[in-house]
Design a protein around this motif. Sequence first.
Motif, mmCIF file in Angstrom:
data_model
loop_
_atom_site.group_PDB
_atom_site.id
_atom_site.type_symbol
_atom_site.label_atom_id
_atom_site.label_comp_id
_atom_site.label_asym_id
_atom_site.label_seq_id
_atom_site.Cartn_x
_atom_site.Cartn_y
_atom_site.Cartn_z
ATOM 1 N N MET A 1 0.406 5.698 8.117
ATOM 2 C CA MET A 1 1.621 5.992 8.824
ATOM 3 C C MET A 1 2.295 4.677 9.167
ATOM 4 O O MET A 1 1.653 3.755 9.649
ATOM 5 N N ARG A 2 3.583 4.623 8.912
ATOM 6 C CA ARG A 2 4.364 3.438 9.248
ATOM 7 C C ARG A 2 5.291 3.774 10.414
ATOM 8 O O ARG A 2 6.061 4.722 10.359
ATOM 9 N N GLU A 88 1.812 -0.597 10.677
ATOM 10 C CA GLU A 88 1.040 0.320 9.843
ATOM 11 C C GLU A 88 -0.149 0.829 10.651
ATOM 12 O O GLU A 88 -0.909 0.040 11.204
ATOM 13 N N LEU A 89 -0.275 2.133 10.730
ATOM 14 C CA LEU A 89 -1.370 2.749 11.477
ATOM 15 C C LEU A 89 -2.116 3.717 10.581
ATOM 16 O O LEU A 89 -1.486 4.533 9.896
ATOM 17 N N ASP A 90 -3.450 3.622 10.590
ATOM 18 C CA ASP A 90 -4.201 4.681 9.922
ATOM 19 C C ASP A 90 -4.254 5.869 10.884
ATOM 20 O O ASP A 90 -3.760 5.789 12.019
ATOM 21 N N GLN A 91 -4.820 6.963 10.448
ATOM 22 C CA GLN A 91 -4.796 8.170 11.269
ATOM 23 C C GLN A 91 -5.501 7.967 12.606
ATOM 24 O O GLN A 91 -5.017 8.404 13.645
ATOM 25 N N SER A 92 -6.620 7.272 12.613
ATOM 26 C CA SER A 92 -7.349 7.017 13.852
ATOM 27 C C SER A 92 -6.520 6.168 14.813
ATOM 28 O O SER A 92 -6.465 6.445 16.016
ATOM 29 N N GLU A 93 -5.878 5.129 14.300
ATOM 30 C CA GLU A 93 -5.044 4.285 15.142
ATOM 31 C C GLU A 93 -3.854 5.066 15.695
ATOM 32 O O GLU A 93 -3.483 4.899 16.854
ATOM 33 N N ALA A 94 -3.279 5.920 14.866
ATOM 34 C CA ALA A 94 -2.136 6.729 15.310
ATOM 35 C C ALA A 94 -2.546 7.648 16.454
ATOM 36 O O ALA A 94 -1.807 7.802 17.430
ATOM 37 N N LEU A 148 1.784 13.281 11.650
ATOM 38 C CA LEU A 148 0.331 13.477 11.624
ATOM 39 C C LEU A 148 -0.063 14.931 11.422
ATOM 40 O O LEU A 148 -1.105 15.222 10.834
#
Length: 153
Positions: A1-2, A88-94, A148
Amino acid sequence: MRLVLEAEEAMLLSELADQVDSVLLLGEADDPALGRLLPNAYPDDATSSREFSRYTRDSLVDGKRQAAQRVRDATAVDDGGDAVVQIELDQSEAWGWLTFLTDLRLILAERVGIIEEGDDAASETRDDYLRAAYEWAGFVQGSMLEVLDPTDS
């Protein structure tokens, strides 16, 4: 995710992350905002409430502070004059960002007197800056959730 933010928005998020961290670290026990972040699990049973808090509070506070720190790290803006910050975020970071945004909105809601979403009773006494920050954080949160967890409506 950006996530794409204006530099001013990134700086605002960084400042708000500092404030969330301060509430968690330095908040007085009787601060209603802290009460929203860490509600009493057993309001009618003081002994159970103390025990629950004893076993859960530190890890809850640590997790919330870590989420705020991740947002602060990601939104650190140098004075290079960039108009846009791309994160830039991976799903966990998001999902960690969503945790932070929820905590932020709970604190802001308490500060402006919002009891429930859409509550207009607070409109006469609200702080316009805090109210705007609350609404903007809700927009960011909603946008992230749409990415998400898209639904086919």
